[in-house]
Write a protein that holds these residues in place. Structure first.
Motif, PDB file in Angstrom:
ATOM      1  N   UNK A   1       0.733  -1.250   0.217  1.00 39.30           N
ATOM      2  CA  UNK A   1      -0.131  -0.093   0.097  1.00 39.30           C
ATOM      3  C   UNK A   1       0.826   1.310  -0.215  1.00 39.30           C
ATOM      4  N   UNK A   2       2.111   1.251   0.868  1.00 34.39           N
ATOM      5  CA  UNK A   2       2.812   2.309   0.965  1.00 34.39           C
ATOM      6  C   UNK A   2       3.748   2.642  -0.352  1.00 34.39           C
ATOM      7  N   UNK A   3       3.775   1.763  -1.127  1.00 35.87           N
ATOM      8  CA  UNK A   3       4.392   1.898  -2.426  1.00 35.87           C
ATOM      9  C   UNK A   3       3.497   2.465  -3.274  1.00 35.87           C
ATOM     10  N   UNK A   4       2.117   2.227  -3.316  1.00 32.74           N
ATOM     11  CA  UNK A   4       1.268   2.788  -4.227  1.00 32.74           C
ATOM     12  C   UNK A   4       0.844   4.041  -3.649  1.00 32.74           C
ATOM     13  N   UNK A   5       0.421   4.239  -2.407  1.00 29.45           N
ATOM     14  CA  UNK A   5      -0.328   5.771  -1.998  1.00 29.45           C
ATOM     15  C   UNK A   5       0.836   6.502  -1.338  1.00 29.45           C
ATOM     16  N   UNK A   6       2.069   6.127  -1.238  1.00 28.54           N
ATOM     17  CA  UNK A   6       3.161   7.074  -0.565  1.00 28.54           C
ATOM     18  C   UNK A   6       2.932   7.995   0.664  1.00 28.54           C
ATOM     19  N   UNK A   7       2.025   7.348   1.684  1.00 30.25           N
ATOM     20  CA  UNK A   7       2.014   8.175   2.854  1.00 30.25           C
ATOM     21  C   UNK A   7       3.322   8.765   3.609  1.00 30.25           C
ATOM     22  N   UNK A   8       3.291   9.803   4.094  1.00 25.92           N
ATOM     23  CA  UNK A   8       4.468  10.407   4.575  1.00 25.92           C
ATOM     24  C   UNK A   8       4.249  10.878   6.007  1.00 25.92           C
TER      25      UNK A   8
ATOM     26  N   UNK B   1       0.241   9.064  11.945  1.00 24.03           N
ATOM     27  CA  UNK B   1      -0.127   9.708  13.108  1.00 24.03           C
ATOM     28  C   UNK B   1      -0.728   8.314  14.116  1.00 24.03           C
ATOM     29  N   UNK B   2       0.495   8.183  15.328  1.00 27.74           N
ATOM     30  CA  UNK B   2       0.457   6.924  15.905  1.00 27.74           C
ATOM     31  C   UNK B   2       0.048   6.739  17.457  1.00 27.74           C
ATOM     32  N   UNK B   3      -1.116   6.216  17.830  1.00 28.72           N
ATOM     33  CA  UNK B   3      -1.432   6.081  19.174  1.00 28.72           C
ATOM     34  C   UNK B   3      -1.069   5.105  19.993  1.00 28.72           C
ATOM     35  N   UNK B   4      -0.313   4.128  19.353  1.00 38.30           N
ATOM     36  CA  UNK B   4       0.162   2.855  19.959  1.00 38.30           C
ATOM     37  C   UNK B   4       1.713   2.572  20.215  1.00 38.30           C
ATOM     38  N   UNK B   5       2.187   3.350  19.398  1.00 33.17           N
ATOM     39  CA  UNK B   5       3.821   3.533  19.421  1.00 33.17           C
ATOM     40  C   UNK B   5       4.397   2.164  20.234  1.00 33.17           C
ATOM     41  N   UNK B   6       4.279   1.016  19.454  1.00 34.37           N
ATOM     42  CA  UNK B   6       5.005  -0.339  19.841  1.00 34.37           C
ATOM     43  C   UNK B   6       5.951  -0.685  18.629  1.00 34.37           C
ATOM     44  N   UNK B   7       6.310  -1.830  18.911  1.00 37.00           N
ATOM     45  CA  UNK B   7       7.304  -2.374  17.829  1.00 37.00           C
ATOM     46  C   UNK B   7       6.630  -2.433  16.503  1.00 37.00           C
ATOM     47  N   UNK B   8       5.459  -2.800  16.504  1.00 36.17           N
ATOM     48  CA  UNK B   8       4.579  -2.796  15.135  1.00 36.17           C
ATOM     49  C   UNK B   8       4.753  -1.411  14.398  1.00 36.17           C
ATOM     50  N   UNK B   9       4.515  -0.486  14.983  1.00 36.97           N
ATOM     51  CA  UNK B   9       4.510   0.936  14.728  1.00 36.97           C
ATOM     52  C   UNK B   9       5.749   1.202  13.944  1.00 36.97           C
ATOM     53  N   UNK B  10       6.870   0.654  14.885  1.00 36.30           N
ATOM     54  CA  UNK B  10       8.293   1.076  14.131  1.00 36.30           C
ATOM     55  C   UNK B  10       8.522   0.281  12.753  1.00 36.30           C
ATOM     56  N   UNK B  11       7.864  -0.948  12.724  1.00 38.70           N
ATOM     57  CA  UNK B  11       8.087  -1.592  11.416  1.00 38.70           C
ATOM     58  C   UNK B  11       7.198  -0.973  10.253  1.00 38.70           C
ATOM     59  N   UNK B  12       6.128  -0.377  10.899  1.00 44.36           N
ATOM     60  CA  UNK B  12       5.159   0.283   9.698  1.00 44.36           C
ATOM     61  C   UNK B  12       5.970   1.528   9.129  1.00 44.36           C
ATOM     62  N   UNK B  13       6.535   2.175  10.300  1.00 42.15           N
ATOM     63  CA  UNK B  13       7.416   3.499  10.218  1.00 42.15           C
ATOM     64  C   UNK B  13       8.709   2.899   8.941  1.00 42.15           C
ATOM     65  N   UNK B  14       9.195   1.958   9.244  1.00 43.53           N
ATOM     66  CA  UNK B  14      10.240   1.478   8.432  1.00 43.53           C
ATOM     67  C   UNK B  14       9.873   0.988   7.252  1.00 43.53           C
ATOM     68  N   UNK B  15       8.701   0.860   6.847  1.00 44.68           N
ATOM     69  CA  UNK B  15       7.994   0.495   5.529  1.00 44.68           C
ATOM     70  C   UNK B  15       7.656   1.747   4.784  1.00 44.68           C
ATOM     71  N   UNK B  16       7.706   2.890   5.423  1.00 44.83           N
ATOM     72  CA  UNK B  16       7.072   4.106   4.661  1.00 44.83           C
ATOM     73  C   UNK B  16       8.286   4.644   3.705  1.00 44.83           C
ATOM     74  N   UNK B  17       7.749   5.560   2.794  1.00 43.33           N
ATOM     75  CA  UNK B  17       8.990   6.195   2.045  1.00 43.33           C
ATOM     76  C   UNK B  17       9.701   6.992   2.529  1.00 43.33           C
ATOM     77  N   UNK B  18      10.634   7.736   1.694  1.00 46.83           N
ATOM     78  CA  UNK B  18      11.543   8.574   2.230  1.00 46.83           C
ATOM     79  C   UNK B  18      11.060   9.704   2.803  1.00 46.83           C
ATOM     80  N   UNK B  19      11.513  10.438   3.894  1.00 46.39           N
ATOM     81  CA  UNK B  19      10.797  11.931   4.315  1.00 46.39           C
ATOM     82  C   UNK B  19       9.662  11.528   5.097  1.00 46.39           C
ATOM     83  N   UNK B  20       9.599  10.273   5.583  1.00 43.81           N
ATOM     84  CA  UNK B  20       8.396   9.865   6.294  1.00 43.81           C
ATOM     85  C   UNK B  20       8.397  10.390   7.702  1.00 43.81           C
ATOM     86  N   UNK B  21       7.194  10.902   8.349  1.00 47.92           N
ATOM     87  CA  UNK B  21       7.458  11.379   9.722  1.00 47.92           C
ATOM     88  C   UNK B  21       6.514  10.556  10.683  1.00 47.92           C
ATOM     89  N   UNK B  22       7.142   9.938  11.736  1.00 54.08           N
ATOM     90  CA  UNK B  22       6.317   9.170  12.565  1.00 54.08           C
ATOM     91  C   UNK B  22       6.010  10.111  13.957  1.00 54.08           C
TER      92      UNK B  22
END
Ligand SMILES: NC(=O)c1ccc[n+]([C@@H]2O[C@H](COP(=O)([O-])OP(=O)(O)OC[C@H]3O[C@@H](n4cnc5c(N)ncnc54)[C@H](OP(=O)(O)O)[C@@H]3O)[C@@H](O)[C@H]2O)c1
Length: 342
Positions: A220-227, A230-251
């Motif tokens: 999905x990230x490759x297609x929609x390029x979310x940058x 907005x994270x209310x959980x802030x756990x290890x899965x959040x880190x993995x999601x962030x790592x899969x986001x494109x360049x200049x992404x903000x967590x």
């Protein structure tokens, strides 16, 4: 002036200061943190109002706070609770204009889980008659945060990611995002939440308990390029999601619903891909946003509730005198706010 009693019933904090723990907004027994008390009626000083509480909401921040895990220290013996709505029954010097009005408020003086509350006039928003008490009691913290954070998201493209999307705030952000022509990518942990969130406005909904959720997100990230995430959980899965986001992404971490501390695994992304981690706190937003801009946001929030674009889902109405005995059980119900009534 209305006839006022000399004392009031309140649910008070039983600890002082910070606890130093990070166990998340869950409680097994409210009597670990709260007690019932009959207190002298608080007095409104200059610039303050005394409010007769009609309804007070229970937010995750209230639970973090009573456990000593929030951004401000507890005061033993003071009423708990940050947000609610009620009628102004006394006003200090300079706050007389609010006398008699039904207002939404954030407590700043004595807490909202009490028959009467003192707060600053600036922390009150007069409510339109077409706003229900349920919407009035949840009118400030989540709606203003939703407006401020979707504004952050729209400054960086049209798709954005949000976690805990079944939360009240998550639902507000999905529908606001859709209304603004954005593409919210929602993360939830219950499969039955997928369709309702799509109806509310999510472009895509992923279930975090699916074994291949990171692969699904990467596609999905490759297609929609979310940058913005907005994270209310802030756990290890959040880190993995962030790592899969494109360049200049903000967590953007704005909540800690999970007690799990995340570990950073992709430090090179900060160096080579310009990624960033930051926080959002409404208190900070209120201090840094000019009053005229805040007034515009407040008016838009009330308009959205009044015409039905937004609503507050309620799971339970809990009488004030049953908070200490019944709050822990009430928090087990999902998909709606607990509303405390006098
Ligand atoms: N930083 C700020 O200024 C600010 C302002 C307002 C709110 N917030 C934060 O925003 C978040 C949402 O607040 P809210 O009032 O909208 O919440 P809410 O309506 O009380 O809902 C909480 C939701 O969190 C989900 N949840 C709980 N624990 C979770 C976990 N470990 N992993 C994933 N999901 C979990 C639950 O999902 P299920 O439906 O799956 O049970 C529930 O729907 C909270 O973290 C709150 O502290 C921050």
């Amino acid at each position: 002036m209305t006839d006022l009693p000399e004392t009031m019933f309140a649910v008070t904090q039983t600890h002082d200061g910070y606890s130093g723990t990070a166990t998340g907004p869950v409680i097994e027994d409210a009597s670990d943190w709260l007690a019932e008390a009959e207190l002298p009626l608080p007095q409104a000083g200059p610039g303050q109002v005394l409010i007769r509480m009609r309804m007070a909401s229970v937010n995750p921040s209230d639970l973090h706070f009573i456990k000593g895990e929030y951004g401000q220290p507890r005061v033993k013996g003071a009423p708990a609770g940050f947000e609610g709505c009620g009628e102004v029954v006394a006003a200090g010097q300079g706050a007389e204009g609010l006398m008699g009005q039904r207002v939404a408020f954030v407590a700043a003086g004595s807490g909202a889980w009490a028959e009467y509350v003192v707060t600053q006039a600036q922390m009150c928003i007069p409510l339109r008659p077409d706003i229900s008490d349920e919407d009035g009691a949840a009118q400030i913290v989540n709606p203003l945060t939703a407006m401020a954070m979707v504004d952050i998201a729209r400054s960086d493209g049209d798709a954005f990611v949000l976690s805990a999307a079944t939360s009240q705030l998550g639902k507000l952000m999905c529908s606001l995002g859709r209304d603004l022509g954005l593409k919210p990518i929602a993360l939830v942990r219950r499969a039955e939440a997928v369709e309702p969130l799509k109806e509310l406005g999510a472009e895509a909904v992923l279930v975090t308990t699916d074994a291949d959720v990171i692969d699904q997100f990467a596609a999905l990230s490759k297609d929609l390029k979310p940058r913005v995430f907005l994270d209310a959980v802030s756990d290890q899965l959040s880190e993995q999601i962030f790592a899969a986001m494109p360049n200049k992404a903000r967590w953007v971490s704005y909540g800690k619903l999970s007690a799990e501390p995340p570990r950073l695994t992709q430090m090179g992304q900060f160096i080579f891909m310009g990624k960033r981690i930051e926080g959002f706190w409404l208190t900070q937003w209120m201090m840094s946003t000019p009053p005229a801009d805040q007034m515009r946001v407040v008016a838009e929030v009330q308009a959205r509730f009044a015409d039905g674009r937004w609503k507050t889902d309620v799971s339970t109405h809990l009488p004030l005198r049953e908070v200490v005995s019944g709050l822990a059980d009430a928090t087990k119900k999902t998909d709606g706010k607990i509303m405390i009534t006098p």
